[in-house]
Enzyme design. Structure first.
Site, PDB file in Angstrom:
ATOM      1  N   ASP A 160      19.079  41.914 124.771  1.00  0.00           N
ATOM      2  CA  ASP A 160      19.277  43.346 124.631  1.00  0.00           C
ATOM      3  C   ASP A 160      18.636  43.929 123.373  1.00  0.00           C
ATOM      4  O   ASP A 160      18.855  45.083 123.047  1.00  0.00           O
ATOM      5  CB  ASP A 160      20.767  43.700 124.665  1.00  0.00           C
ATOM      6  CG  ASP A 160      21.009  45.163 124.997  1.00  0.00           C
ATOM      7  OD1 ASP A 160      20.086  45.810 125.528  1.00  0.00           O
ATOM      8  OD2 ASP A 160      22.105  45.676 124.716  1.00  0.00           O
ATOM      9  N   ASP A 198      16.878  42.134 132.638  1.00  0.00           N
ATOM     10  CA  ASP A 198      16.122  42.954 131.681  1.00  0.00           C
ATOM     11  C   ASP A 198      15.246  42.184 130.707  1.00  0.00           C
ATOM     12  O   ASP A 198      14.510  42.773 129.925  1.00  0.00           O
ATOM     13  CB  ASP A 198      17.050  43.877 130.874  1.00  0.00           C
ATOM     14  CG  ASP A 198      17.812  44.846 131.743  1.00  0.00           C
ATOM     15  OD1 ASP A 198      17.619  44.836 132.968  1.00  0.00           O
ATOM     16  OD2 ASP A 198      18.632  45.614 131.209  1.00  0.00           O
ATOM     17  N   ASP A 343      29.170  50.498 130.824  1.00  0.00           N
ATOM     18  CA  ASP A 343      27.832  50.203 130.333  1.00  0.00           C
ATOM     19  C   ASP A 343      27.775  50.155 128.821  1.00  0.00           C
ATOM     20  O   ASP A 343      26.771  49.738 128.247  1.00  0.00           O
ATOM     21  CB  ASP A 343      26.848  51.267 130.829  1.00  0.00           C
ATOM     22  CG  ASP A 343      26.650  51.219 132.324  1.00  0.00           C
ATOM     23  OD1 ASP A 343      26.624  50.120 132.891  1.00  0.00           O
ATOM     24  OD2 ASP A 343      26.534  52.297 132.942  1.00  0.00           O
TER      25      ASP A 343
END
Length: 369
Positions: A160, A198, A343
């Protein structure tokens, strides 16, 4: 800007600070409560190509033929006809149970989520010494239910890029040791793995050398998990992040040809029709033989008008998990993100992964079922 890594399952546990990720319940085994590991992004460094090898698993799954569940080597769609495993002790189940007596209408709304199969997320909240048992228990529970477990593996170093779900392994070697334990837990499968949400689309936050290390780690992990009977899909983001040509190139670097395919829309809200079109453009760029899955958990209304990704209001549950996608290259629609799990601390939400009943109810009310 496109930081979508915010789906770690969390809940308050005695003695654990607020916001620390943990998974709780696994069917057919004792309750597992695991204290989270600290954030480990500091100290990430590039590493050379290594060879992953899973240790022998103490819990070997039976042959896929024992339950009629195909393995990743099956001809055609390896998921065709399977049942995906529904954890009876999810956060949504617990929230619905709390409402059952005093608010049956809202409990019934939450049942739309609680009674739908979803992925189990694996990351640093399941440390190396414990992740094998966690995975083996889930695979075993799924097999006992004549179903197949779905996992989202989420432990890449520098995860992230310091965003809401920062963390991951502290080094490439640490990641290799951890993913080898995941593979050992899979045993001989079957299982479905969405590999490193991601991480490919969001690799740009890293220096060039570390980007190559990331691709190497994903390539090694995908190959190892496939060898252990998992049907593996490399996460490929969504169409508003990378164009199909660029994403196909990154997928090649990450070893997509050694696994079943790629995954789209993990924890996002893009409409299914747009994702099928994007997926097929990537398939064409890969030479026409690729396959993919789509996370439809929260895309019933498509994205928010302003394309917010973090707890956008006014969204809806999407299509339930199925292998009847109507697209020869789309193996399945899955619920990878758990609907109702925040989220991040945005738009009034709790920390990433914490179940947020009000948001879950809003998603469920707008669902067309």
């Amino acid at each position: 800007m496109f930081s979508f890594l915010r789906k770690v399952r969390q809940e308050p546990l005695g003695g654990i600070r607020q916001g620390t990720p943990a998974w709780r319940h696994l069917a057919a085994v004792a309750t597992i409560a695991v204290a989270a590991a600290g954030v480990l992004t500091a100290g990430y460094r590039s590493g050379g190509v290594g060879t992953l090898r899973a240790p022998v698993s103490p819990v070997a799954a039976d042959s896929p033929d024992a339950t009629g569940i195909p393995g990743s080597e099956a001809a055609g769609n390896p998921l065709a006809g399977v049942r995906f495993y529904d954890d009876p002790d999810s956060q949504a189940d617990a929230a619905a149970a709390r409402l059952r007596g005093g608010d049956p209408a809202n409990a019934a709304l939450l049942d739309k989520i609680a009674n739908t199969p979803q992925a189990l997320w694996l990351g640093d909240w399941f440390p190396t010494a414990q992740v094998r048992a966690t995975v083996a228990a889930r695979v075993g529970s799924a097999r006992a239910a004549q179903a197949i477990a779905v996992f989202a593996v989420y432990h890449i170093p520098a995860r992230d890029c310091g965003g809401y779900s920062a963390g991951g392994a502290g080094s490439p070697d640490e990641y290799r040791a951890w993913i080898s334990e995941v593979a050992a837990g899979v045993g001989t499968g079957p299982a479905v793995v969405i590999l490193e949400p991601d991480a490919i689309a969001g690799a740009d936050c890293l220096p060039a050398a570390d980007q190559q290390t990331r691709y190497t780690l994903i390539r090694e992990a995908g190959t190892l998990l496939t060898q252990h009977g998992a049907t593996v899909y490399l996460d490929a983001g969504q169409p508003d992040w990378r164009n199909a040509t660029e994403m196909a190139g990154r997928l090649r670097l990450a070893g997509v040809t050694a696994v079943r395919g790629f995954a789209l829309n993990t924890a996002n809200f893009v409409a299914t029709t747009d994702l099928l079109a994007y997926g097929n453009r990537i398939v064409a760029e890969l030479g026409g033989s690729g396959h993919f899955v789509v996370d439809t958990s929260r895309n019933g209304y498509g994205p928010a008008p302003d394309k917010q990704w973090c707890n956008p209001p006014g969204r809806a549950l999407g299509a339930r998990p199925t292998t009847q996608t109507g697209d020869e290259h789309a193996d399945a629609f899955l619920w990878v993100k758990g609907p109702g799990e925040s989220d991040g601390t945005c738009n009034g939400g709790p920390p990433a992964g914490r179940f947020w009943p009000d948001y879950a109810l809003d998603l469920a009310r707008r669902a067309p079922y």
